[in-house]
Motif scaffolding. Sequence first.
Motif, short mmCIF file in Angstrom:
data_model
loop_
_atom_site.label_atom_id
_atom_site.label_comp_id
_atom_site.label_asym_id
_atom_site.label_seq_id
_atom_site.Cartn_x
_atom_site.Cartn_y
_atom_site.Cartn_z
N TRP A 103 17.35 44.59 11.35
CA TRP A 103 16.32 44.34 10.33
C TRP A 103 14.98 44.89 10.79
N ARG A 104 14.64 44.68 12.04
CA ARG A 104 13.35 45.15 12.54
C ARG A 104 13.27 46.67 12.53
N ASN A 105 14.40 47.34 12.80
CA ASN A 105 14.43 48.79 12.71
C ASN A 105 14.24 49.27 11.27
N ILE A 106 14.95 48.62 10.35
CA ILE A 106 14.85 48.99 8.94
C ILE A 106 13.42 48.86 8.44
N THR A 107 12.84 47.69 8.63
CA THR A 107 11.50 47.44 8.07
C THR A 107 10.45 48.26 8.80
N GLN A 108 10.67 48.57 10.07
CA GLN A 108 9.71 49.42 10.77
C GLN A 108 9.72 50.84 10.20
N SER A 109 10.90 51.35 9.87
CA SER A 109 10.98 52.67 9.25
C SER A 109 10.23 52.70 7.93
N ILE A 110 10.35 51.63 7.18
CA ILE A 110 9.66 51.57 5.89
C ILE A 110 8.16 51.48 6.09
N ARG A 111 7.70 50.67 7.05
CA ARG A 111 6.26 50.59 7.34
C ARG A 111 5.70 51.94 7.79
N ASP A 112 6.44 52.59 8.68
CA ASP A 112 5.97 53.88 9.20
C ASP A 112 5.89 54.93 8.10
N THR A 113 6.86 54.91 7.20
CA THR A 113 6.85 55.89 6.10
C THR A 113 5.72 55.60 5.13
N ALA A 114 5.53 54.33 4.77
CA ALA A 114 4.42 53.99 3.87
C ALA A 114 3.08 54.36 4.48
N ALA A 115 2.96 54.25 5.80
CA ALA A 115 1.70 54.59 6.48
C ALA A 115 1.40 56.08 6.42
N ARG A 116 2.40 56.89 6.09
CA ARG A 116 2.18 58.34 5.95
C ARG A 116 1.93 58.75 4.51
N SER A 117 1.94 57.78 3.58
CA SER A 117 1.68 58.12 2.18
C SER A 117 0.18 58.33 1.97
N ARG A 118 -0.17 58.88 0.84
CA ARG A 118 -1.56 59.28 0.58
C ARG A 118 -2.53 58.12 0.75
N LEU A 119 -2.20 56.97 0.16
CA LEU A 119 -3.12 55.83 0.21
C LEU A 119 -2.65 54.75 1.18
N LYS A 120 -1.53 55.01 1.84
CA LYS A 120 -1.03 54.09 2.87
C LYS A 120 -0.81 52.67 2.34
N ILE A 121 -0.34 52.57 1.10
CA ILE A 121 -0.08 51.25 0.52
C ILE A 121 1.25 50.74 1.05
N PRO A 122 1.28 49.58 1.68
CA PRO A 122 2.53 49.08 2.26
C PRO A 122 3.53 48.66 1.19
N VAL A 123 4.79 48.74 1.55
CA VAL A 123 5.89 48.23 0.73
C VAL A 123 6.10 46.77 1.10
#
Length: 749
Positions: A103-123
Amino acid sequence: MNIKAVLVSLSLFVLSESVLSAEPNPSPVEERVQALLAQMTLEEKVGQMTQIDFSVVSVANGQDAENPVDQAKLDDAIFNHHVGSILNTPTTPNNRAQPIEKWRNITQSIRDTAARSRLKIPVIYGIDAIHGATYTQNSVLFPQAISMAATFNPELSFKEGEIVAREVKASGLDWNFSPVMDIGRQPLWPRLWETYGEDVHLAQILGGAFIQGHQGEDMAAADKAPTCLKHYVGYSYPLNGKDRTPAWIGERALREWFLPGFEAGVLAGAPSVMINSAEVDGIPGHANYHYLTEILRGELGFKGFTVSDWEDIIRLHTRDKLAASPREAVKMAVMAGVDMSMVPFNFSFYDLLLDLAKSGEVPLSRIDEAVARILRVKFQTGLFERTEPALPVAGYFATAEAVEVNRQAAREAIVLAKNDNRMLPLSKTASILVTGPTANLLSVMNGGWTITWQGASEELYPKQYPTLLQAIQRKTSGRVTFVGGQRFSDEINIEQAVNEARKHDVVVLALGEKPYTETEGNIDTLALDPVQLQLARAIFEIGKPVVLVTFGGRPRIITEIADKARAVVLGFLPGMEGGAALADILFGDVNPSGKLPISYPRAVNDITPYDHKPIEAYETNQYRPLYPFGHGLSYTRFETSGLSVKPAQIKAGDSVEVSVKVKNTGTRTGKETVLVYLNDIAASVSRPVKQLKAFEKVELQPGEQKTLHFTLTAQAMSFIGLNMRRVVEPGDFKVMVGDESVPFSVLPN
């Protein structure tokens, strides 16, 4: 947080129409919301309203991967569709608990990807953690809500909330789809056990305490998480008892019995609401502007965001036939007040809403309203500041303290319903036959939403927790024999069970239901399975003393065999510690203190709640359950006396003070719940014969006496009047505790 302060605030809440005030000056959070909203494109806004199942971004066979995220799919979801939320496990449709590191790996991947989006809005990642971190392996899994209600112990519910939040956050997850605040008054309904029972006040207090424990003073704290009220509103009262079928609830009944739980949840600070999957009075929940906007927002003052249930916007077209097309369904739901769509398997909602917004059919102002609500919660819960899992595993997951709280909850959740001639406690040297389909399974004590969606995969349950049979074997030096199967559906050799019963001092007969939830749990009758009755009749035929134990989410009809049993113990769904807790009670190491949060029916068609109207107990009509609401025996005896209500006359809007003495007149230390009922003797709308308005659970030593004090406010004396508004009418009232009743009067102003 001071639990007593929480309970006072919940018990004193009043209608929001009388307490709503003007919006304060913009807060720092509000300034951040508006600043971010101003930078967002229409596509980014619509994406925030979109929630997808994890399978949309998963590799094939995600159950087998250490990190099942398909990065290309996740990039598409976040960079091209700007999704605001993801939910569920990597194993849809056969949802299954995952190791915490996965679970921690899954959610970390999602956080890291959201942090690379234009406005860095978290999921924001949502999960059904309804009695613990359901989908994280080895989490602490509490009694289900119906059993937590049987504890009548708000402090335990508060602690459960604290522990569940910690374990959700240690798993790397963000948001809990819990608690169910609809009222459980239809015993056929397969989600009855997810409610806090049939009483409004009990549900308000227990559910509110859970929310306060789960969220604390600051949802952004590392060990706290937002909750989601389910399922707004009236979902729990289908006319035919089947899940996701129509309810017919008049507006007065809606306001009297079904809305107050949600109002208490709003007061407790829940920032999200999941919507009723079915319909009330012909209007599906996801298209009900009156409920979602006029009442939830305008009257209850809810400021958070609403989320659809599974695929339910699509179903406005495919199932409900309310919308002529999927496009119309999206427009209908969003304009009714749905802020986020649990789509869940594709981006159809995103595409359709984007088109509707571009055409002007859904105003940009409505889009901005919904997105602001979602962003506000993301800021309030600290998601923008979080770059890794909020908590480490060590010290926050499956701790000794959490296990002990869970054990105490299970002990207090179990209801001793009958104990003729002090059959219980059992001797630890007695020879015991244990038989029945629920005797040797953990799944039957946990129910749905446990490790898997339906909770029936016994092979996945942790082996360190004992079944009822194993707990009995560990507890006694006497001979214990088991006649039964390895699965609920296994045929039990009745002849063998009868032969073994003749050789033993006592029979523990464990009956009940297999695990289930939602439509998978629909049944046609509350009658117990015929094969279980056949086993029971054969056992009773030989005349051995029988202790009947039941597990399951509903009150299956046991009248015939309960009358013959020497003792009856109602387990409902006491969780992972249920086997050990029940054995503790059977052998007297724990004094039972659970009370029924529902009326246990005597017959399949005799369904009458305790707070019935006078007409339901008039002439040939009766309230005659097998066991009434609030029933529960102890191994000691308690007496209440000296009931006092002061002053004897008040003006409308004032409160009365109630005091009563409770004494342990037996020989063992025990816990007793004192229930305070109120009756409005005559009113412009017929009133229930009694309603629970206050309660307190106390532990007393033998011979010890305490005086308990309660305040009954104007809210407790109020009801939904002729004009559909809450009123307190002048007239006579009666307070009831135990065998005593004391009148008081409300004078005209």
